[in-house]
Design an enzyme around this catalytic site. Sequence first.
Site, PDB file in Angstrom:
ATOM      1  N   GLU A  82       0.806  -1.219   0.000  1.00  0.00           N
ATOM      2  CA  GLU A  82       0.000   0.000   0.000  1.00  0.00           C
ATOM      3  C   GLU A  82       0.840   1.270   0.000  1.00  0.00           C
ATOM      4  O   GLU A  82       0.456   2.281  -0.604  1.00  0.00           O
ATOM      5  CB  GLU A  82      -0.975  -0.003   1.177  1.00  0.00           C
ATOM      6  CG  GLU A  82      -2.129  -0.998   1.023  1.00  0.00           C
ATOM      7  CD  GLU A  82      -1.732  -2.435   1.312  1.00  0.00           C
ATOM      8  OE1 GLU A  82      -0.606  -2.668   1.792  1.00  0.00           O
ATOM      9  OE2 GLU A  82      -2.551  -3.340   1.041  1.00  0.00           O
TER      10      GLU A  82
ATOM     11  N   HIS B 221     -10.861  -6.434   8.618  1.00  0.00           N
ATOM     12  CA  HIS B 221     -11.580  -6.151   7.371  1.00  0.00           C
ATOM     13  C   HIS B 221     -12.821  -5.305   7.655  1.00  0.00           C
ATOM     14  O   HIS B 221     -13.725  -5.236   6.850  1.00  0.00           O
ATOM     15  CB  HIS B 221     -12.027  -7.446   6.688  1.00  0.00           C
ATOM     16  CG  HIS B 221     -10.926  -8.244   6.080  1.00  0.00           C
ATOM     17  ND1 HIS B 221      -9.937  -8.857   6.824  1.00  0.00           N
ATOM     18  CD2 HIS B 221     -10.636  -8.534   4.781  1.00  0.00           C
ATOM     19  CE1 HIS B 221      -9.110  -9.506   6.000  1.00  0.00           C
ATOM     20  NE2 HIS B 221      -9.501  -9.314   4.763  1.00  0.00           N
TER      21      HIS B 221
END
Lengths: 342, 373
Positions: free
Chosen positions: A68, A137
């Site tokens: 990322e 998540h």
Amino acid sequence: MTEPSVALATKANMVEALNRGLHEAMAADDRVVVLGEDVAKTGGVFRVTAGLLDRFGEERVVDTPLAEAGIVGTAIGMAVYGLLPVVEIQFDSFVYPGFEQIAVHAARYAWRTKGEVPASIVIRIPYGGGVRMPELHSDSPEALFVHTPGLKVVCPSTPQDARAMIVAAIQDPDPVIFMEPKRIYRAGRQELPDEPALGDGNGTGTKHLSTARRAREGDDLAIFSYGATVPLVLDAAERLSLELGVEALVVDLRTLYPLDVEAITGAAAHCGRALVVHEAPRSAGIGAEVSSLIHERVMLDLEAPVGRVTGYDAPFPQFANEDDYLPSVDRIFAGAKKVLDF
Amino acid sequence: MSEILRIIGNGEDLDDREVPDGLAEKDLVELFRGLVLLRTFDERAVALQRQGRIGTYALYWGEEATQAGALYACEDGDWVFPSYRQNAIGILRGVAPSTVLAWWRGYGGTHGFWNPRDHRVGPICVPIATHLPHAVGVSWAAKIRKDRASALTWFGDGATSEGDFHEAMNFASVFKTSTVFFCVNNQWAISTPISRQMASETIAQKAVAYGMPGVRVDGFDPLACWKVTRDALERGRDGGGPTLIEAYCYRIMPHGTADDPRLYRDESETERWKKLEPVGRMGSFLRRLTILDDTKEEEIRAEAKETIAQAVRDMEAIAHPGQEILFEHVYRSGRPWNFDEALDELGSVERPAEVKPLGPPTSPGAGAEGKTQ
């Protein structure tokens, strides 16, 4: 299986609406590129970027390595060169490795370059719980970005707004953190207008990234929310009406930074009572900011302190307990009653 | 592992090698001019800090070859991304030296920042290695747009421990971008020696893991730095992808004006390296080639001195920025409503006295610069 009629095909859920907005933005401007993990060939794990690879090619729609900081960092470089990157972070918590690039570079590039070279990127983050996912998540990290000067932070709650706001975010010169409430990605369908436009017709262009929306009219209690909790607030408002005869005015904040202060204080002053609802943790969350704005500006119009119904200051639980953590219609109803009974 | 490329000898036991193809006499003089200008800036900046006219300053004395040599290999359209150790590199590309000095004086906005697109020079990057992905992004974007531009970025040995170094290297090799990773291995990250950064034998060998060439060069040799950079850029432009360069040298000076290396290293080792420093070495080399004499060198040094003296005057002519600078350029699309309220609040009370840079420590090893004379 029957083919959908043309009329049905114009109705879209949030995933399809975002997808349509991305198609429109990429077709309109060849500087727009899409980067992320699994965004090209699979069209993203939620399929938000479906079809972009086939239409715009592998130079503009890129499956990246799983990194990322690298994704956000190279996107910043692309923006410096003049492209308009749209980055997908696969899940909320996956943004943390990219946080340094967002906070120290994306947010500061305009400031650091005399306003000449903003990091014109959009970082899309499917966020939030309620979808029975493994650990990390289901986070709601929006307050981290609101607390980072130089960023805009937005969060739609309807397909129509989602499409208009993604197009506006891509056009906006500043870096935009685009929070996508994945729990309501496929919750319902809405007719989309020919052109990207907000559901309430409120403003155009970059105004799409600065205005709140009145999702329900009422005179007794103003309830502020955004993203996945907006439909729950609307359900709670119906119950307040049926059971207590209380009419709640529901404001979908839509933009978390900068907040639409006039919409917030106007609604709170009009009703004299206010409640803020979000699923992110409570401390230093959006609710704290909204509550402060109301108390600072229209306290004399209030009949009660502003209430909050939020997630808790605890790690988002394993999903067997996520319904205990998330604001529910019952919790919102109870929170509203507390403000009403003060 | 590849050998360390060196071209300039020391006039004693190390022989000079041929000047690389592509460098004419005038290039050698221009390159020397760049070295001298950077050196002059650095020495003047240290003096300004000692006098309390700028704040803490990160020295690069001795690393001019890695900067001017590599930059001279770039085409005008190529982008460069410096770390704070290359803070003044922009002055060789058209950035006003007074702007860089103003940055160290604590000034922002139009005084201390520049537009990277004007000279294709990125902003001074303070956090370690985080500008490497930007260089990759720029060269990747150029590739997408079918432009010729490459990007070069400098960083230190300590930066190779950061994740962003590895992510940038990996992206560059996967997408075959024309990026030059120029690592200035000066063997020290403040007090941490290279042996504590890594167990690898060299930095260059890290390139193997990413499927790109890794080359070693004498970081005190401007011609060698030019040569490896030029080769890397040509390779990149021909579609060959990125290159990692390890410029082996030594941090002759403290990390910054607040650092005292006597606390952590043997300074007799430093003296040994200092004999190899690039400005004197390049000057001697040019004299051996009879390209430079006393008159010419004096002219170049005087010109640099005047350029930096003027920059100091320009920096000091800048009035203390007003409070509105806090909110300038934060958003390109316009000021959010709360910025105006903040300014109103600031204006409602007396303004604090002007913040001045702090002076030097009272004694060597006093540590933080909080103590003024």
